[in-house]
Design an enzyme around this catalytic site. Sequence first.
Site, PDB file in Angstrom:
ATOM      1  N   PHE A 178     -33.957 -15.601  -0.538  1.00  0.00           N
ATOM      2  CA  PHE A 178     -33.546 -14.411  -1.300  1.00  0.00           C
ATOM      3  C   PHE A 178     -34.768 -13.529  -1.417  1.00  0.00           C
ATOM      4  CE2 PHE A 178     -33.218 -12.034  -5.389  1.00  0.00           C
ATOM      5  CZ  PHE A 178     -31.944 -11.127  -5.110  1.00  0.00           C
ATOM      6  N   GLY A 179     -34.703 -12.167  -0.975  1.00  0.00           N
ATOM      7  CA  GLY A 179     -35.957 -11.398  -1.042  1.00  0.00           C
ATOM      8  C   GLY A 179     -35.695 -10.208  -2.088  1.00  0.00           C
ATOM      9  N   GLU A 193     -46.577 -16.026  -0.850  1.00  0.00           N
ATOM     10  CA  GLU A 193     -46.044 -15.909  -1.936  1.00  0.00           C
ATOM     11  C   GLU A 193     -46.925 -16.657  -2.976  1.00  0.00           C
ATOM     12  OE1 GLU A 193     -44.158 -13.519  -2.773  1.00  0.00           O
ATOM     13  OE2 GLU A 193     -43.548 -13.191  -0.805  1.00  0.00           O
ATOM     14  N   GLY A 251     -38.518  -7.870  -3.440  1.00  0.00           N
ATOM     15  CA  GLY A 251     -39.588  -6.928  -3.164  1.00  0.00           C
ATOM     16  C   GLY A 251     -39.962  -6.561  -1.617  1.00  0.00           C
ATOM     17  N   SER A 252     -41.269  -6.877  -1.399  1.00  0.00           N
ATOM     18  CA  SER A 252     -41.603  -6.613  -0.024  1.00  0.00           C
ATOM     19  C   SER A 252     -40.774  -7.367   1.048  1.00  0.00           C
ATOM     20  CB  SER A 252     -43.153  -6.779   0.126  1.00  0.00           C
ATOM     21  OG  SER A 252     -43.297  -7.996  -0.022  1.00  0.00           O
TER      22      SER A 252
END
Length: 186
Positions: A10-11, A87, A13-14
């Site tokens: 799950f993304g 991350e 942001g960038s």
Amino acid sequence: MVQHEERWVFGYGSLLWRPGFEFTERSRALLRGYHRSFCIYSHHYRGTPENPGLVLGLNAGGECVGNAFRIAPENWNAVKAYLDERELVTNTYIPADVEVELEDGRTVIAHTYVADPTHQQYAGNLPVRTAVEIIVAAHGNVGPNLEYLENTVQHLDEMGIVDPPLHDLMDLVRREYGEINMGAGI
């Protein structure tokens, strides 16, 4: 019914515009129980220890619309290693497997990174004006912090996702600092 055997990421942001890994499917996804927030001081990508920037994290409460990426089983270990390296530079995030609802109604478990509220780089919920001042002034090893805000808002707009706190930040930047176009970096 939750599908456990598949591997998803799950993304929010960038990863929306620069995932950096191969995937077999991308879907808009809803994560309940967390919201997207500029709640992490960045000492690396978008700031320095002397002049920290702000980057997005998942903060407890609310919901977040982002992208879910399905990863081929044979690529999972490499993708996970890549994401951990990207991350967990200063361990401000906690890796987590969360349930997300895909736009077609399927529910899957997705790997993501949530803000660690006990970490020294956790900024919490800053006033909008404070966040804007930090974002406008900071620059890290991959570029200006403002570029990150602009890219995030631009890609949310392209996806048709309204995120009022992020749009409020961008609106204040434009009102106080003029129209900004920083490019398409991370």
